[in-house]
Design an enzyme around this catalytic site. Sequence first.
Site, mmCIF file in Angstrom:
data_model
loop_
_atom_site.group_PDB
_atom_site.id
_atom_site.type_symbol
_atom_site.label_atom_id
_atom_site.label_comp_id
_atom_site.label_asym_id
_atom_site.label_seq_id
_atom_site.Cartn_x
_atom_site.Cartn_y
_atom_site.Cartn_z
ATOM 1 N N VAL A 1 0.784 -1.320 -0.080
ATOM 2 C CA VAL A 1 0.071 -0.056 0.112
ATOM 3 C C VAL A 1 0.723 1.319 0.000
ATOM 4 O O VAL A 1 0.264 2.386 0.281
ATOM 5 C CB VAL A 1 -0.934 -0.008 1.369
ATOM 6 C CG1 VAL A 1 -1.889 -1.281 1.077
ATOM 7 C CG2 VAL A 1 -0.284 0.241 2.535
ATOM 8 N N HIS B 1 -4.377 -3.967 -2.439
ATOM 9 C CA HIS B 1 -4.680 -3.470 -1.071
ATOM 10 C C HIS B 1 -5.034 -1.957 -1.033
ATOM 11 O O HIS B 1 -5.165 -1.509 0.375
ATOM 12 C CB HIS B 1 -3.950 -4.077 -0.028
ATOM 13 C CG HIS B 1 -3.870 -5.796 -0.283
ATOM 14 N ND1 HIS B 1 -2.991 -6.368 0.466
ATOM 15 C CD2 HIS B 1 -4.689 -6.556 -0.466
ATOM 16 C CE1 HIS B 1 -3.097 -7.646 0.206
ATOM 17 N NE2 HIS B 1 -3.886 -7.899 -0.437
ATOM 18 N N CYS C 1 -14.298 8.099 3.163
ATOM 19 C CA CYS C 1 -15.377 7.880 4.056
ATOM 20 C C CYS C 1 -16.319 6.820 3.940
ATOM 21 O O CYS C 1 -16.661 6.515 2.891
ATOM 22 C CB CYS C 1 -16.056 9.251 3.966
ATOM 23 S SG CYS C 1 -17.626 9.466 4.885
ATOM 24 N N CYS D 1 -20.248 8.399 3.058
ATOM 25 C CA CYS D 1 -20.559 8.930 1.516
ATOM 26 C C CYS D 1 -19.609 8.613 0.530
ATOM 27 O O CYS D 1 -19.732 8.892 -0.699
ATOM 28 C CB CYS D 1 -20.253 10.558 1.569
ATOM 29 S SG CYS D 1 -18.987 11.316 2.002
ATOM 30 N N CYS E 1 -19.355 15.034 5.072
ATOM 31 C CA CYS E 1 -20.751 14.431 5.834
ATOM 32 C C CYS E 1 -20.615 14.231 7.139
ATOM 33 O O CYS E 1 -21.891 13.828 7.693
ATOM 34 C CB CYS E 1 -21.105 13.210 4.951
ATOM 35 S SG CYS E 1 -20.427 11.704 5.296
ATOM 36 N N GLY F 1 9.188 -10.808 -3.500
ATOM 37 C CA GLY F 1 8.996 -10.375 -2.287
ATOM 38 C C GLY F 1 7.939 -10.540 -1.355
ATOM 39 O O GLY F 1 7.403 -10.007 -0.615
ATOM 40 N N SER F 2 7.150 -11.750 -1.708
ATOM 41 C CA SER F 2 6.240 -12.170 -0.852
ATOM 42 C C SER F 2 6.147 -13.647 -0.465
ATOM 43 O O SER F 2 6.700 -14.577 -1.291
ATOM 44 C CB SER F 2 4.897 -11.945 -2.042
ATOM 45 O OG SER F 2 3.728 -12.445 -1.177
#
Length: 279
Positions: free
Chosen positions: A102, A118, A126, A129, A187, A224-225
């Site tokens: 991320v 991800h 939000c 909204c 909101c 890398g996983s």
Amino acid sequence: MIDTGVRVDELATLLRGRRWVALTGAGISTDSGIPDYRGAGSRPTSPIQYDDFLRSAEVRRRYWARSLLGFRSFGRALPNTGHRALAALARRGLASVITQNVDGLHSAGGSPDVLELHGRIDRVICLDCGALSARTALQRRLEAANPGLRGSLAAGRAEMDDGRLRPDGDAVVDDWGDFVVLPCQACGGVLKPDVVFFGESVPRPRVADAYAAVDAAEALLVAGSSLTVMSGLRFVRHAARAGKPVAIVNRGGTRGDELASIKLDAGCSETLTDLVNAL
């Protein structure tokens, strides 16, 4: 010790002349100072679960207090040689990058086609909204609303150095009970980072786009996983079922090793840089 020079030549032979896709995980960002979840030296963590975040104001307070500190350090991370190598590999058959990270470092490093499974830690959504906003703007609002944490923020860089930062931009904070959580400015609703939490599903259209990218490719490279979670492993299994070669570059074992045509127990930065030269 694995002879990475020879193995990179084998990897180059597997990918040369093919259209291929890269699937990346936290291990590609460790050289940027962002720790991974399960690699050598990583500390046990208790990530906040999605359902807990939704139903508990206290959990949200804990998350945003930790994120306020974590994002200050996280946002300073820069693309490393592994990210830049993948960008260069876009001219050598790499069609797209599917990332579980991320941090936004693939795009910052120059990769032209990145699918972020991800989400992105630098965006906020939000939950009421659906409005999207910049995490940096929320950071400024949170700092203003919580002036007592400014001393900790000034020392925020230490979070990267002492193992208290996590790959999702979260950080360990010991005192968060009085933290002020802010609502959506549009909101008044509940704000959440625009990332997939533990216990939350990746949006179906995003998953479909990732499968389509694998389908359009002739090979898959994992970088890398550990493939511990199904979020990434499913694409390895999908490629293998289709008879497409799978290559894995990772320090330590992965759940996809038995499906790999080639496995390099090595770091991403040096291996991908060598791959650029080999191709």
